[in-house]
Enzyme design. Structure first.
Site, mmCIF file in Angstrom:
data_model
loop_
_atom_site.group_PDB
_atom_site.id
_atom_site.type_symbol
_atom_site.label_atom_id
_atom_site.label_comp_id
_atom_site.label_asym_id
_atom_site.label_seq_id
_atom_site.Cartn_x
_atom_site.Cartn_y
_atom_site.Cartn_z
ATOM 1 N N GLY A 110 -8.977 0.709 8.226
ATOM 2 C CA GLY A 110 -8.282 2.016 8.406
ATOM 3 C C GLY A 110 -9.236 2.893 7.163
ATOM 4 N N ASP B 15 -10.442 -7.453 -0.980
ATOM 5 C CA ASP B 15 -10.023 -5.944 -0.845
ATOM 6 C C ASP B 15 -11.180 -5.345 -1.028
ATOM 7 O OD1 ASP B 15 -8.115 -4.083 -0.583
ATOM 8 O OD2 ASP B 15 -7.928 -3.698 -2.785
ATOM 9 N N GLU B 16 -11.211 -4.141 -0.125
ATOM 10 C CA GLU B 16 -12.292 -3.065 -0.202
ATOM 11 C C GLU B 16 -13.373 -3.899 0.279
ATOM 12 O OE1 GLU B 16 -11.882 -0.020 -0.534
ATOM 13 O OE2 GLU B 16 -10.162 0.288 -1.919
ATOM 14 N N CYS C 15 -8.242 13.712 11.039
ATOM 15 C CA CYS C 15 -8.477 13.224 12.407
ATOM 16 C C CYS C 15 -9.640 13.653 12.975
ATOM 17 C CB CYS C 15 -7.257 13.903 13.259
ATOM 18 S SG CYS C 15 -7.543 15.722 13.586
ATOM 19 N N TYR D 183 -12.639 12.871 -1.421
ATOM 20 C CA TYR D 183 -12.329 12.338 -0.113
ATOM 21 C C TYR D 183 -10.998 12.863 0.515
ATOM 22 C CZ TYR D 183 -16.389 9.365 -1.107
ATOM 23 O OH TYR D 183 -17.556 8.822 -1.342
ATOM 24 N N CYS E 112 -3.758 13.236 8.770
ATOM 25 C CA CYS E 112 -4.782 14.190 8.450
ATOM 26 C C CYS E 112 -4.330 15.352 7.399
ATOM 27 C CB CYS E 112 -5.228 15.089 9.982
ATOM 28 S SG CYS E 112 -6.364 16.244 9.674
ATOM 29 N N CYS F 84 -10.481 17.553 13.010
ATOM 30 C CA CYS F 84 -10.538 18.268 11.624
ATOM 31 C C CYS F 84 -11.812 17.551 10.978
ATOM 32 C CB CYS F 84 -9.407 18.215 10.918
ATOM 33 S SG CYS F 84 -8.086 18.696 11.928
HETATM 34 ZN ZN LIG Z 1 -6.431 17.067 11.809
#
Ligand SMILES: [Zn+2]
Length: 196
Positions: free
Chosen positions: A13, A86-87, A188, A184, A143, A191
């Site tokens: 994700g 992880d990561e 979405c 960061y 978002c 955007c």
């Molecule tokens: Zn958005």
């Protein structure tokens, strides 16, 4: 003797989607089931230098910090029930092979990592590992601009006192010690923006 192969769980994700939280939850269930395992984190992941994995929500578990996948491979003969990474976007491409080796040895593998970099390009090692998965969880963030589900990570840089989208020509990982201010945000598709 025939050894049952391990399973592979992949959690991917954007940033702020709770990947580490989900990795910790999955490992916790195994601990309750009295399974033995190790969580690995690569040393270039500088978010926290301690031997822990810590989610943004504050939950944490002990982890082993390694310089790369080869260090984790040393635990192959320990016949662990599971190993977790992880990561994984911070690991080199040799992680793909090490994951395969653990699975072949009968150890379950759980990994968490970014699906896409800030340019919205896939991480090669993450995609190769996802292709071998028995189960993939694609987590979504929210978002920050419009509140819709976010699957992308927006990198912003400080330019003339303003946060602007980073250029696709910038390095994939922020260069340590560079004085460019970087931030960061989960966004979405509508955007998410890319700079010049
Ligand atoms: Zn958005």
């Amino acid at each position: 003797m025939f050894v049952l192969k391990g399973t592979l769980e992949v959690v991917i994700g954007p940033m702020y989607s709770g990947k580490t939280e989900e990795l910790i939850r999955r490992v916790m269930r195994r601990k309750i089931a009295r399974q033995n395992g190790i969580i690995f984190r690569v040393s270039s992941d500088t978010r926290n230098a301690e031997e822990l994995v810590v989610s943004r929500a504050g939950t944490h578990l002990e982890a082993k910090i390694v310089s790369g996948a080869r260090d984790a491979q040393m635990y192959l003969d320990d016949k662990l029930d599971y190993v977790a990474f992880d990561e994984i976007q911070f690991f080199e491409s040799d992680l793909v092979d090490v994951v395969k080796k653990f699975i072949d040895a009968g150890t379950d593998v759980i990994v968490a990592g970014l699906n896409l970099d800030f340019r919205s390009e896939p991480f090669d090692n993450v995609m190769k590992i996802a292709a071998m998965a028995d189960e993939i969880a694609l987590l979504k963030a929210v978002c920050v601009v419009c509140g819709k589900d976010a699957t992308l990570t927006q990198r912003l840089i400080m330019k003339d006192g303003e946060w602007v989208p980073a250029s696709t020509k910038d390095p994939i990982f922020k260069v340590e010690g560079s004085d460019v201010k970087v931030r960061y945000e989960p966004r979405c598709k509508d955007c998410w923006k890319v700079g010049e």
